[in-house]
Scaffold this active site. Structure first.
Site, PDB file in Angstrom:
ATOM      1  NE  ARG A 187      34.298  32.285  48.062  1.00 31.74           N
ATOM      2  CZ  ARG A 187      34.618  33.553  47.534  1.00 31.74           C
ATOM      3  NH1 ARG A 187      34.816  34.596  48.837  1.00 31.74           N
ATOM      4  NH2 ARG A 187      35.521  34.181  47.269  1.00 31.74           N
ATOM      5  NE  ARG A 191      41.612  34.993  46.805  1.00 32.38           N
ATOM      6  CZ  ARG A 191      40.238  34.240  46.496  1.00 32.38           C
ATOM      7  NH1 ARG A 191      40.172  32.846  46.414  1.00 32.38           N
ATOM      8  NH2 ARG A 191      39.041  34.860  47.072  1.00 32.38           N
ATOM      9  NE  ARG A 209      35.950  34.002  43.248  1.00 34.22           N
ATOM     10  CZ  ARG A 209      36.630  35.746  44.419  1.00 34.22           C
ATOM     11  NH1 ARG A 209      35.144  36.270  44.642  1.00 34.22           N
ATOM     12  NH2 ARG A 209      37.153  35.319  44.380  1.00 34.22           N
ATOM     13  NE  ARG A 224      41.303  42.485  46.586  1.00 34.83           N
ATOM     14  CZ  ARG A 224      40.196  41.792  46.517  1.00 34.83           C
ATOM     15  NH1 ARG A 224      39.227  42.574  46.080  1.00 34.83           N
ATOM     16  NH2 ARG A 224      40.292  40.790  46.489  1.00 34.83           N
ATOM     17  CE  LYS A 240      36.157  42.640  50.141  1.00 36.00           C
ATOM     18  NZ  LYS A 240      37.062  40.708  50.659  1.00 36.00           N
TER      19      LYS A 240
HETATM   20  P1  AMP Z   1      37.309  39.106  45.026  1.00 42.73           P
HETATM   21  O1  AMP Z   1      36.662  39.085  43.403  1.00 42.73           O
HETATM   22  O2  AMP Z   1      36.937  40.317  45.247  1.00 42.73           O
HETATM   23  O3  AMP Z   1      37.834  38.264  45.231  1.00 42.73           O
HETATM   24  O4  AMP Z   1      38.519  39.402  43.702  1.00 42.73           O
HETATM   25  C1  AMP Z   1      39.066  38.248  42.712  1.00 42.73           C
HETATM   26  C2  AMP Z   1      40.281  39.286  42.713  1.00 42.73           C
HETATM   27  O5  AMP Z   1      39.952  39.976  41.295  1.00 42.73           O
HETATM   28  C3  AMP Z   1      40.958  39.073  43.190  1.00 42.73           C
HETATM   29  O6  AMP Z   1      42.227  38.021  43.710  1.00 42.73           O
HETATM   30  C4  AMP Z   1      42.558  39.477  41.919  1.00 42.73           C
HETATM   31  O7  AMP Z   1      43.072  39.457  41.812  1.00 42.73           O
HETATM   32  C5  AMP Z   1      41.716  40.753  41.491  1.00 42.73           C
HETATM   33  N1  AMP Z   1      40.623  42.068  41.786  1.00 42.73           N
HETATM   34  C6  AMP Z   1      39.997  42.656  42.075  1.00 42.73           C
HETATM   35  N2  AMP Z   1      39.409  43.503  42.787  1.00 42.73           N
HETATM   36  C7  AMP Z   1      40.511  44.465  42.676  1.00 42.73           C
HETATM   37  C8  AMP Z   1      41.022  45.840  43.364  1.00 42.73           C
HETATM   38  N3  AMP Z   1      40.692  46.577  43.841  1.00 42.73           N
HETATM   39  N4  AMP Z   1      42.571  45.396  42.797  1.00 42.73           N
HETATM   40  C9  AMP Z   1      43.152  44.852  42.044  1.00 42.73           C
HETATM   41  N5  AMP Z   1      42.715  43.397  41.712  1.00 42.73           N
HETATM   42  C10 AMP Z   1      42.034  43.325  42.527  1.00 42.73           C
END
Ligand code: AMP
Length: 213
Positions: free
Chosen positions: A127, A171, A160, A88, A13
């Site tokens: 990554r 996740r 990360r 999400r 994404k």
């Molecule tokens: P991502 O970079 O999109 O993989 O997000 C990393 C982390 O941020 C996720 O594992 C969640 O802990 C938090 N996070 C990001 N977007 C959301 C969302 N829309 N709702 C809840 N937690 C989020």
């Protein structure tokens, strides 16, 4: 163009959203990026979000919904945006709809990036991301020319903290339980489109562009 990119962690994404923002000149809005910046700066938001992110859990809905409501009314969002990592949960999707309806707007398309679960783990573990420009690399499928250095801007690459096996598994579980139901939510609205997220990033991008234009 108001677009949502759906798909599990590691489906690409972020990479596709970066390409889309350059092509269509509309911002990518990544709740993950916003939250990581807040954690780095140790703001109140960052302090609230940190433990959830470290454990691979979702940050509470009211926090991320508040963030998005503020962000999508910024002047640079007038021509549209790409949502990466939001919504999400069903509640987040419903609140987004309500907010947009109040502005006489709606989401145009939702694209689901489909990748086999076994491949997601491999992708996430290898990554790395540029601290400076956000470009993404992978140690086998898309390695940087110089280890640890971004090809695009020379910035430092980092892994990360939530890209470790235990947190990735969590996740993915959270994705299946909380986020995958959004596919039906948007399918029922006739907005869901799917792209195979395997293969070259350029090929995936051109299929994605065909779907949204
Ligand atoms: P991502 O970079 O999109 O993989 O997000 C990393 C982390 O941020 C996720 O594992 C969640 O802990 C938090 N996070 C990001 N977007 C959301 C969302 N829309 N709702 C809840 N937690 C989020």
């Amino acid at each position: 163009m108001r677009l949502i990119l759906l798909g599990p962690p590691g489906s690409g994404k972020g990479t596709q959203a970066n390409l889309l923002q350059d092509k269509f000149n509309i911002p990518k809005i990544s709740t993950g990026d916003i939250l990581r910046a807040a954690v780095k700066d140790n703001t109140d938001l960052g302090k609230q979000a940190k433990r959830f992110m470290e454990q691979g859990e979702l940050v509470p809905d009211e926090i991320v919904i508040g963030l998005i409501k503020e962000r999508i009314v910024a002047p640079d969002c007038e021509a549209g945006y790409i949502l990466d990592g939001f919504p999400r949960t069903i509640l987040q999707a419903e609140k987004l709809e309500e907010t947009l309806a109040a502005m006489d707007q709606e989401i145009d398309s939702v694209v689901d990036l489909e990748v086999d679960p076994e491949e997601l783990l491999v992708r996430l573990i290898g990554r790395s991301t540029c601290k400076n420009c956000g470009a993404m690399f992978h140690q086998t499928s898309h390695p940087p020319k110089v280890a640890g250095v971004c090809d695009e801007c020379g910035g430092e690459l980092y892994q990360r903290p939530d890209d470790n096996e235990e947190t990735i598994v969590k996740r993915l579980e959270v994705y299946n339980k909380e986020t995958a139901p959004l596919k039906d939510f948007y399918r029922e609205q006739g907005k869901l489109k799917s792209v195979q997220g395997c293969g070259g990033m350029g090929d995936i991008f051109s299929k994605l562009c065909d779907l949204v234009t």
